[in-house]
Design a protein around this motif. Structure first.
Motif, PDB file in Angstrom:
ATOM      1  N   THR A   1     -10.049 -30.868  42.253  1.00 13.31           N
ATOM      2  CA  THR A   1      -8.895 -30.929  43.141  1.00 13.31           C
ATOM      3  C   THR A   1      -8.678 -29.526  43.700  1.00 13.31           C
ATOM      4  OG1 THR A   1      -7.384 -30.448  41.322  1.00 13.31           O
ATOM      5  CG2 THR A   1      -7.802 -32.786  41.820  1.00 13.31           C
ATOM      6  N   GLY A   2      -7.899 -29.434  44.747  1.00 14.32           N
ATOM      7  CA  GLY A   2      -7.608 -28.127  45.325  1.00 14.32           C
ATOM      8  C   GLY A   2      -8.770 -27.613  46.160  1.00 14.32           C
ATOM      9  N   ARG A   3      -8.636 -26.375  46.572  1.00 13.71           N
ATOM     10  CA  ARG A   3      -9.662 -25.719  47.388  1.00 13.71           C
ATOM     11  C   ARG A   3     -10.614 -24.983  46.461  1.00 13.71           C
ATOM     12  NH1 ARG A   3      -6.716 -23.477  52.624  1.00 13.71           N
ATOM     13  NH2 ARG A   3      -8.832 -23.679  53.368  1.00 13.71           N
ATOM     14  N   VAL A   4     -11.897 -25.175  46.676  1.00 13.29           N
ATOM     15  CA  VAL A   4     -12.908 -24.662  45.755  1.00 13.29           C
ATOM     16  C   VAL A   4     -13.773 -23.611  46.459  1.00 13.29           C
ATOM     17  CG1 VAL A   4     -14.788 -25.280  44.196  1.00 13.29           C
ATOM     18  CG2 VAL A   4     -12.943 -26.922  44.625  1.00 13.29           C
ATOM     19  N   PHE A   5     -13.910 -22.465  45.811  1.00  8.76           N
ATOM     20  CA  PHE A   5     -14.648 -21.343  46.367  1.00  8.76           C
ATOM     21  C   PHE A   5     -15.729 -20.889  45.394  1.00  8.76           C
ATOM     22  CE2 PHE A   5     -10.392 -21.314  48.063  1.00  8.76           C
ATOM     23  CZ  PHE A   5     -10.588 -21.097  49.420  1.00  8.76           C
ATOM     24  N   LEU A   6     -16.747 -20.265  45.950  1.00  2.00           N
ATOM     25  CA  LEU A   6     -17.830 -19.700  45.162  1.00  2.00           C
ATOM     26  C   LEU A   6     -18.081 -18.290  45.646  1.00  2.00           C
ATOM     27  CD1 LEU A   6     -20.275 -20.056  43.164  1.00  2.00           C
ATOM     28  CD2 LEU A   6     -21.595 -20.711  45.178  1.00  2.00           C
ATOM     29  N   ALA A   7     -18.259 -17.372  44.699  1.00  8.57           N
ATOM     30  CA  ALA A   7     -18.637 -15.995  45.025  1.00  8.57           C
ATOM     31  C   ALA A   7     -19.860 -15.631  44.202  1.00  8.57           C
ATOM     32  CB  ALA A   7     -17.490 -15.029  44.730  1.00  8.57           C
ATOM     33  N   LEU A   8     -20.808 -15.017  44.848  1.00  8.91           N
ATOM     34  CA  LEU A   8     -21.969 -14.478  44.153  1.00  8.91           C
ATOM     35  C   LEU A   8     -21.891 -12.962  44.236  1.00  8.91           C
ATOM     36  CD1 LEU A   8     -24.892 -16.805  45.331  1.00  8.91           C
ATOM     37  CD2 LEU A   8     -23.470 -16.985  43.270  1.00  8.91           C
ATOM     38  N   ILE A   9     -22.081 -12.326  43.092  1.00  8.05           N
ATOM     39  CA  ILE A   9     -22.037 -10.870  43.015  1.00  8.05           C
ATOM     40  C   ILE A   9     -23.335 -10.380  42.383  1.00  8.05           C
ATOM     41  CG2 ILE A   9     -19.517 -10.877  42.818  1.00  8.05           C
ATOM     42  CD1 ILE A   9     -19.854 -10.147  39.838  1.00  8.05           C
ATOM     43  N   PRO A  10     -23.666  -9.123  42.550  1.00 11.47           N
ATOM     44  CA  PRO A  10     -24.873  -8.604  41.908  1.00 11.47           C
ATOM     45  C   PRO A  10     -24.807  -8.778  40.391  1.00 11.47           C
ATOM     46  CG  PRO A  10     -24.073  -7.052  43.543  1.00 11.47           C
ATOM     47  CD  PRO A  10     -23.014  -8.110  43.392  1.00 11.47           C
ATOM     48  N   HIS A  11     -25.946  -9.067  39.791  1.00 13.12           N
ATOM     49  CA  HIS A  11     -26.044  -9.182  38.336  1.00 13.12           C
ATOM     50  C   HIS A  11     -25.672  -7.831  37.712  1.00 13.12           C
ATOM     51  CE1 HIS A  11     -27.918  -9.460  34.365  1.00 13.12           C
ATOM     52  NE2 HIS A  11     -27.733 -10.770  34.507  1.00 13.12           N
ATOM     53  N   PRO A  12     -24.999  -7.820  36.559  1.00 18.53           N
ATOM     54  CA  PRO A  12     -24.600  -6.551  35.927  1.00 18.53           C
ATOM     55  C   PRO A  12     -25.741  -5.561  35.703  1.00 18.53           C
ATOM     56  CG  PRO A  12     -23.438  -8.365  34.896  1.00 18.53           C
ATOM     57  CD  PRO A  12     -24.433  -8.977  35.838  1.00 18.53           C
ATOM     58  N   ASP A  13     -26.968  -6.032  35.619  1.00 14.57           N
ATOM     59  CA  ASP A  13     -28.105  -5.103  35.488  1.00 14.57           C
ATOM     60  C   ASP A  13     -28.248  -4.203  36.714  1.00 14.57           C
ATOM     61  OD1 ASP A  13     -28.824  -6.055  33.006  1.00 14.57           O
ATOM     62  OD2 ASP A  13     -30.471  -7.304  33.740  1.00 14.57           O
TER      63      ASP A  13
ATOM     64  N   GLY B   1     -26.640   0.855  40.719  1.00 17.32           N
ATOM     65  CA  GLY B   1     -27.013   1.227  42.081  1.00 17.32           C
ATOM     66  C   GLY B   1     -25.907   0.886  43.061  1.00 17.32           C
ATOM     67  N   ASP B   2     -26.212   1.026  44.328  1.00 17.72           N
ATOM     68  CA  ASP B   2     -25.257   0.718  45.396  1.00 17.72           C
ATOM     69  C   ASP B   2     -25.225  -0.798  45.593  1.00 17.72           C
ATOM     70  OD1 ASP B   2     -23.601   0.677  47.584  1.00 17.72           O
ATOM     71  OD2 ASP B   2     -25.116   1.430  48.981  1.00 17.72           O
ATOM     72  N   THR B   3     -24.067  -1.389  45.384  1.00 21.91           N
ATOM     73  CA  THR B   3     -23.927  -2.838  45.548  1.00 21.91           C
ATOM     74  C   THR B   3     -23.108  -3.188  46.784  1.00 21.91           C
ATOM     75  OG1 THR B   3     -21.973  -2.898  44.139  1.00 21.91           O
ATOM     76  CG2 THR B   3     -24.115  -3.284  43.060  1.00 21.91           C
ATOM     77  N   ALA B   4     -22.862  -2.213  47.641  1.00 20.58           N
ATOM     78  CA  ALA B   4     -22.083  -2.472  48.857  1.00 20.58           C
ATOM     79  C   ALA B   4     -22.742  -3.596  49.649  1.00 20.58           C
ATOM     80  CB  ALA B   4     -21.990  -1.210  49.708  1.00 20.58           C
ATOM     81  N   GLY B   5     -21.927  -4.558  50.051  1.00 21.33           N
ATOM     82  CA  GLY B   5     -22.438  -5.698  50.796  1.00 21.33           C
ATOM     83  C   GLY B   5     -23.108  -6.742  49.931  1.00 21.33           C
ATOM     84  N   GLY B   6     -23.019  -6.588  48.623  1.00 17.06           N
ATOM     85  CA  GLY B   6     -23.699  -7.506  47.707  1.00 17.06           C
ATOM     86  C   GLY B   6     -22.916  -8.744  47.335  1.00 17.06           C
ATOM     87  N   VAL B   7     -21.688  -8.871  47.816  1.00 17.50           N
ATOM     88  CA  VAL B   7     -20.853 -10.040  47.501  1.00 17.50           C
ATOM     89  C   VAL B   7     -21.000 -11.060  48.625  1.00 17.50           C
ATOM     90  CG1 VAL B   7     -18.485 -10.868  47.173  1.00 17.50           C
ATOM     91  CG2 VAL B   7     -19.199  -8.696  46.154  1.00 17.50           C
ATOM     92  N   ARG B   8     -21.220 -12.301  48.246  1.00 18.80           N
ATOM     93  CA  ARG B   8     -21.251 -13.406  49.219  1.00 18.80           C
ATOM     94  C   ARG B   8     -20.257 -14.456  48.761  1.00 18.80           C
ATOM     95  NH1 ARG B   8     -26.912 -15.548  50.763  1.00 18.80           N
ATOM     96  NH2 ARG B   8     -25.601 -16.568  52.317  1.00 18.80           N
ATOM     97  N   THR B   9     -19.544 -15.060  49.704  1.00 14.74           N
ATOM     98  CA  THR B   9     -18.537 -16.062  49.369  1.00 14.74           C
ATOM     99  C   THR B   9     -18.703 -17.305  50.236  1.00 14.74           C
ATOM    100  OG1 THR B   9     -16.990 -14.946  50.849  1.00 14.74           O
ATOM    101  CG2 THR B   9     -16.780 -14.453  48.505  1.00 14.74           C
ATOM    102  N   TRP B  10     -18.338 -18.443  49.652  1.00 19.29           N
ATOM    103  CA  TRP B  10     -18.395 -19.726  50.328  1.00 19.29           C
ATOM    104  C   TRP B  10     -17.168 -20.549  49.934  1.00 19.29           C
ATOM    105  CZ3 TRP B  10     -22.569 -17.524  47.979  1.00 19.29           C
ATOM    106  CH2 TRP B  10     -23.738 -17.362  48.729  1.00 19.29           C
ATOM    107  N   GLN B  11     -16.906 -21.566  50.703  1.00 18.57           N
ATOM    108  CA  GLN B  11     -15.914 -22.571  50.337  1.00 18.57           C
ATOM    109  C   GLN B  11     -16.574 -23.933  50.398  1.00 18.57           C
ATOM    110  OE1 GLN B  11     -12.297 -22.746  52.665  1.00 18.57           O
ATOM    111  NE2 GLN B  11     -11.502 -24.445  51.454  1.00 18.57           N
ATOM    112  N   PHE B  12     -16.347 -24.734  49.346  1.00 16.49           N
ATOM    113  CA  PHE B  12     -16.783 -26.122  49.363  1.00 16.49           C
ATOM    114  C   PHE B  12     -15.734 -26.881  50.155  1.00 16.49           C
ATOM    115  CE2 PHE B  12     -18.866 -24.565  45.502  1.00 16.49           C
ATOM    116  CZ  PHE B  12     -20.132 -25.137  45.612  1.00 16.49           C
ATOM    117  N   ARG B  13     -16.145 -27.593  51.185  1.00 13.52           N
ATOM    118  CA  ARG B  13     -15.206 -28.337  52.038  1.00 13.52           C
ATOM    119  C   ARG B  13     -15.488 -29.822  51.946  1.00 13.52           C
ATOM    120  NH1 ARG B  13     -12.618 -24.552  55.385  1.00 13.52           N
ATOM    121  NH2 ARG B  13     -13.751 -22.626  55.599  1.00 13.52           N
ATOM    122  N   ARG B  14     -14.410 -30.605  51.901  1.00 13.53           N
ATOM    123  CA  ARG B  14     -14.533 -32.062  51.860  1.00 13.53           C
ATOM    124  C   ARG B  14     -14.719 -32.614  53.235  1.00 13.53           C
ATOM    125  NH1 ARG B  14     -11.846 -30.422  47.728  1.00 13.53           N
ATOM    126  NH2 ARG B  14     -12.019 -31.434  45.754  1.00 13.53           N
TER     127      ARG B  14
END
Length: 186
Positions: A157-169, A173-186
């Motif tokens: 239920t509700g609005r569902v989002f997903l974020a991918l971030i760099p693995h902690p390993d 290093g420089d992780t700038a720009g390493g986050v990606r986000t999406w929304q699951f839409r019905r």
């Protein structure tokens, strides 16, 4: 259910919030010798930073619950309610505190094991929050992970989002720009 990374105000705000939490987590030095312990410490710092970022974003009248925060324990009775981070509003009636609204439920799984991701994502189906966020480690083929999570997202239920971030390993290093986000839409 469709997955979208199309720009929206809400998705942009969420993206910025996750990036802010990642930067804050990266700023914490980790002295753990083993890779496993370092990964665990970095994940803990990320969850703490994400709870803080959500608390700041939602305003001062919310509770940010996680296993690493003790500030709501005196009136709610515990720090964590099923999810890695739960953002709620509550009210005191007499001597008891009651949760009146669940704004966000957040799960994170920074392992690269898809089965672990599904296990944690399933917890979001259980909740009643207006918004749900799952944070996972960036995998070589994100589309496969997105397709794998879609059946569970369709049951939320509700609005569902997903974020991918760099693995902690990769946090040294420089992780700038390493986050990606999406929304699951019905």
């Amino acid at each position: 259910m469709a997955l979208s990374d199309a720009p929206s105000h809400e998705l942009s705000e969420l993206h910025d919030l996750v990036e802010k939490a990642l930067r804050a987590a990266q700023a914490h030095p980790t002295a753990e010798a083993s890779r496993k312990e370092r990964h665990k410490a970095r994940s803990r710092h990320f969850v703490l930073a994400l709870a803080d970022a959500f608390r700041e974003h939602e305003g001062g009248d919310v509770d940010a619950m996680s296993r690493y925060h003790d500030d709501v324990r005196p009136h709610i009775g515990q720090g964590e309610l099923l999810h890695d981070v739960t953002i709620t509003r509550s009210v005191q009636i007499g001597e008891h505190w009651y949760i009146t609204e669940v704004l966000w439920q957040v799960e994170s799984e920074l392992s690269l094991d898809t089965s672990e991701a599904v296990h944690d994502f399933n917890k979001l189906v259980l909740g009643s929050a207006h918004h749900k966020l799952f944070v996972a480690a960036m995998v070589p083929e994100p589309e496969n992970l997105l397709r794998t999570l879609e059946p569970a997202a369709a049951r939320c239920t509700g609005r569902v989002f997903l974020a991918l971030i760099p693995h902690p390993d990769h946090w040294d290093g420089d992780t700038a720009g390493g986050v990606r986000t999406w929304q699951f839409r019905r």
